[in-house]
Design a protein around this motif. Structure first.
Motif, PDB file in Angstrom:
ATOM      1  N   VAL A 115       0.840  -1.204   0.000  1.00 39.13           N
ATOM      2  CA  VAL A 115       0.000   0.000   0.000  1.00 39.13           C
ATOM      3  C   VAL A 115       0.872   1.250   0.000  1.00 39.13           C
ATOM      4  N   LEU A 116       1.913   1.237   0.829  1.00 41.76           N
ATOM      5  CA  LEU A 116       2.800   2.394   0.906  1.00 41.76           C
ATOM      6  C   LEU A 116       3.457   2.673  -0.438  1.00 41.76           C
ATOM      7  N   LEU A 117       3.915   1.618  -1.093  1.00 41.28           N
ATOM      8  CA  LEU A 117       4.603   1.774  -2.369  1.00 41.28           C
ATOM      9  C   LEU A 117       3.673   2.342  -3.429  1.00 41.28           C
ATOM     10  N   SER A 118       2.445   1.856  -3.441  1.00 38.49           N
ATOM     11  CA  SER A 118       1.465   2.360  -4.399  1.00 38.49           C
ATOM     12  C   SER A 118       1.208   3.846  -4.180  1.00 38.49           C
ATOM     13  N   ARG A 119       1.083   4.242  -2.935  1.00 42.36           N
ATOM     14  CA  ARG A 119       0.803   5.648  -2.631  1.00 42.36           C
ATOM     15  C   ARG A 119       2.025   6.533  -2.836  1.00 42.36           C
ATOM     16  N   LEU A 120       3.210   5.966  -2.682  1.00 39.22           N
ATOM     17  CA  LEU A 120       4.424   6.716  -3.005  1.00 39.22           C
ATOM     18  C   LEU A 120       4.439   7.061  -4.487  1.00 39.22           C
ATOM     19  N   GLU A 121       4.117   6.079  -5.320  1.00 37.20           N
ATOM     20  CA  GLU A 121       4.117   6.306  -6.763  1.00 37.20           C
ATOM     21  C   GLU A 121       3.020   7.286  -7.183  1.00 37.20           C
ATOM     22  N   GLU A 122       1.969   7.381  -6.375  1.00 37.97           N
ATOM     23  CA  GLU A 122       0.885   8.331  -6.654  1.00 37.97           C
ATOM     24  C   GLU A 122       1.132   9.691  -6.013  1.00 37.97           C
ATOM     25  N   ARG A 123       2.341   9.896  -5.485  1.00 39.75           N
ATOM     26  CA  ARG A 123       2.781  11.181  -4.914  1.00 39.75           C
ATOM     27  C   ARG A 123       2.133  11.508  -3.576  1.00 39.75           C
ATOM     28  N   GLU A 124       1.534  10.520  -2.908  1.00 31.38           N
ATOM     29  CA  GLU A 124       0.940  10.802  -1.603  1.00 31.38           C
ATOM     30  C   GLU A 124       2.018  10.918  -0.541  1.00 31.38           C
ATOM     31  N   TYR A 125       3.095  10.142  -0.682  1.00 36.36           N
ATOM     32  CA  TYR A 125       4.214  10.202   0.246  1.00 36.36           C
ATOM     33  C   TYR A 125       5.455  10.742  -0.442  1.00 36.36           C
ATOM     34  N   ASP A 126       6.321  11.375   0.351  1.00 34.47           N
ATOM     35  CA  ASP A 126       7.616  11.813  -0.169  1.00 34.47           C
ATOM     36  C   ASP A 126       8.636  10.682  -0.078  1.00 34.47           C
ATOM     37  N   LEU A 127       8.477   9.853   0.950  1.00 32.18           N
ATOM     38  CA  LEU A 127       9.471   8.819   1.242  1.00 32.18           C
ATOM     39  C   LEU A 127       8.779   7.712   2.023  1.00 32.18           C
ATOM     40  N   ILE A 128       9.154   6.469   1.783  1.00 30.42           N
ATOM     41  CA  ILE A 128       8.646   5.390   2.621  1.00 30.42           C
ATOM     42  C   ILE A 128       9.812   4.565   3.156  1.00 30.42           C
ATOM     43  N   VAL A 129       9.593   3.961   4.302  1.00 24.49           N
ATOM     44  CA  VAL A 129      10.573   3.059   4.904  1.00 24.49           C
ATOM     45  C   VAL A 129       9.927   1.685   4.980  1.00 24.49           C
ATOM     46  N   GLY A 130      10.541   0.717   4.339  1.00 23.43           N
ATOM     47  CA  GLY A 130       9.938  -0.610   4.287  1.00 23.43           C
ATOM     48  C   GLY A 130      10.919  -1.678   3.863  1.00 23.43           C
ATOM     49  N   SER A 131      10.389  -2.836   3.519  1.00 21.99           N
ATOM     50  CA  SER A 131      11.203  -3.978   3.130  1.00 21.99           C
ATOM     51  C   SER A 131      11.791  -3.736   1.742  1.00 21.99           C
ATOM     52  N   ILE A 132      13.078  -3.923   1.641  1.00 28.90           N
ATOM     53  CA  ILE A 132      13.738  -3.753   0.355  1.00 28.90           C
ATOM     54  C   ILE A 132      13.769  -5.095  -0.361  1.00 28.90           C
ATOM     55  N   ASP A 133      12.853  -5.264  -1.292  1.00 25.80           N
ATOM     56  CA  ASP A 133      12.843  -6.469  -2.118  1.00 25.80           C
ATOM     57  C   ASP A 133      12.658  -6.038  -3.562  1.00 25.80           C
ATOM     58  N   ALA A 134      12.238  -6.942  -4.421  1.00 28.22           N
ATOM     59  CA  ALA A 134      12.147  -6.638  -5.849  1.00 28.22           C
ATOM     60  C   ALA A 134      11.247  -5.446  -6.138  1.00 28.22           C
ATOM     61  N   ARG A 135      10.247  -5.210  -5.269  1.00 30.31           N
ATOM     62  CA  ARG A 135       9.307  -4.110  -5.513  1.00 30.31           C
ATOM     63  C   ARG A 135       9.968  -2.743  -5.414  1.00 30.31           C
ATOM     64  N   ALA A 136      11.080  -2.660  -4.674  1.00 27.17           N
ATOM     65  CA  ALA A 136      11.774  -1.376  -4.502  1.00 27.17           C
ATOM     66  C   ALA A 136      12.660  -1.029  -5.692  1.00 27.17           C
ATOM     67  N   TYR A 137      12.760  -1.950  -6.659  1.00 30.22           N
ATOM     68  CA  TYR A 137      13.621  -1.735  -7.822  1.00 30.22           C
ATOM     69  C   TYR A 137      12.818  -1.265  -9.033  1.00 30.22           C
ATOM     70  N   GLY A 138      11.661  -0.644  -8.794  1.00 26.06           N
ATOM     71  CA  GLY A 138      10.829  -0.171  -9.897  1.00 26.06           C
ATOM     72  C   GLY A 138      11.546   0.883 -10.720  1.00 26.06           C
ATOM     73  N   PRO A 139      11.163   1.037 -11.980  1.00 19.38           N
ATOM     74  CA  PRO A 139      11.857   1.972 -12.873  1.00 19.38           C
ATOM     75  C   PRO A 139      11.778   3.428 -12.440  1.00 19.38           C
TER      76      PRO A 139
END
Length: 310
Positions: free
Chosen positions: A143-167
């Motif tokens: 959820v955090l990652l989705s909202r980060l990409e939608e500009r709701e968050y400036d920064l998120i702290v979470g698990s670094i896995d394949a999802r954090a390597y988005g383009p």
């Protein structure tokens, strides 16, 4: 990678009204309802949609009783959310600055980051930059990652896995975390000289939600330790719920080691000395590529310092 003007020419011709109307159309699901919401005729909406598809060079919706987005339409929907979200955020920031309000950073975090890292980094940051306010929101990484990409968050702290390597993303690993098993300080197992996995299976469990990375890894561990049939009595990502349920009961709680150490230091839980619980994995900061400004860079430096000091 540099892009020639021709490859982004369609984007240059798009206007805010195109993006806003496309989101309305997607939400409405039909041309008729979209026309009502946009205060346009149905034929005008149909013409506008055809115009937008010509601009993009791809079919955006499949028409039927209820329209559905094509793959290209979904890509444009995400673009609209990102662009309009950034415009809205910038507008709010400009209004705040005009009023003399302070700058703001909106941080999203999984519970591992909230345990100690983010609060201490914020306190240290505001000791140097009192004019910057923070909003901190907890959630699951998806959820955090989705909202980060939608500009709701400036920064998120979470698990670094394949999802954090988005383009469109950048990240930095801050620390490695493990999974911990916790109980009330009054729990029978808290006084045991040794605790085995079998000892845990007679009690009710409080586990992370099933869509989280920690839960996936916990389920794997339980399968390997003879606990495949264990089902959670409560699923929650809330530290408050976990602590409130575990304390004063015989429930078995599961959380990150960072959270467990924090709760144990306050005398709220006891961390059981169970071997081979498993790794939660690296925890780090994730932000949008190109979205790092001086304020965020300074905050990242303090996150890095707090992670090194833990």
């Amino acid at each position: 990678m540099d892009q020639s003007p021709d490859t982004v020419a369609w984007a240059r011709r798009l206007r805010m009204r195109h993006l806003e109307s496309f989101l309305v159309l997607n939400e409405a699901g039909t041309l008729t309802l979209a026309a009502e919401r946009l205060h346009m005729t149905q034929s005008a909406v149909s013409h506008w949609l055809s115009e937008m598809e010509d601009l993009v060079g791809a079919k955006l919706v499949l028409r039927g009783k209820r329209m559905t987005l094509t793959a290209a339409g979904e890509a444009v929907r995400k673009l609209a959310l990102r662009v309009l979200g950034e415009v809205s955020r910038t507008s709010d920031e400009l209004v705040s600055l005009a009023k003399g309000d302070v700058a703001r950073l909106h941080i999203g975090s999984v519970t591992a980051g909230v345990a100690h890292l983010i609060p201490r980094a914020i306190v240290a940051f505001q000791a140097r930059h009192a004019d910057v306010a923070f909003q901190v929101t907890e959630g699951t990484f998806n959820v955090l990652l989705s909202r980060l990409e939608e500009r709701e968050y400036d920064l998120i702290v979470g698990s670094i896995d394949a999802r954090a390597y988005g383009p469109h993303l950048e990240h930095e690993v801050l620390f490695a975390d493990d999974i911990a098993i916790v109980v009330s300080p009054d729990h029978p197992l808290s006084r045991a000289a040794a605790v085995s996995w079998a000892d845990l299976y007679q009690y009710a469990w409080v586990m992370p939600p099933r869509e989280t990375l920690m839960r996936v890894r916990l389920d794997t561990t339980l399968l390997e330790r003879g606990g495949a049939g264990i089902k959670p009595s409560i699923e929650t990502g809330s530290v408050v719920v976990l602590e409130s349920v575990v304390r004063g009961s015989t429930y078995i709680g599961v959380c990150s080691a960072a959270i467990a150490r924090h709760l144990a230091s306050l005398g709220l839980v006891t961390v059981l000395p169970i071997a081979d619980v498993g790794s939660f994995g690296p925890v780090g900061a994730v932000w949008r590529r190109g979205g790092q400004n001086e304020t965020m860079a300074n905050f990242l430096a303090l996150l890095r310092a707090e992670a090194s000091a833990r």
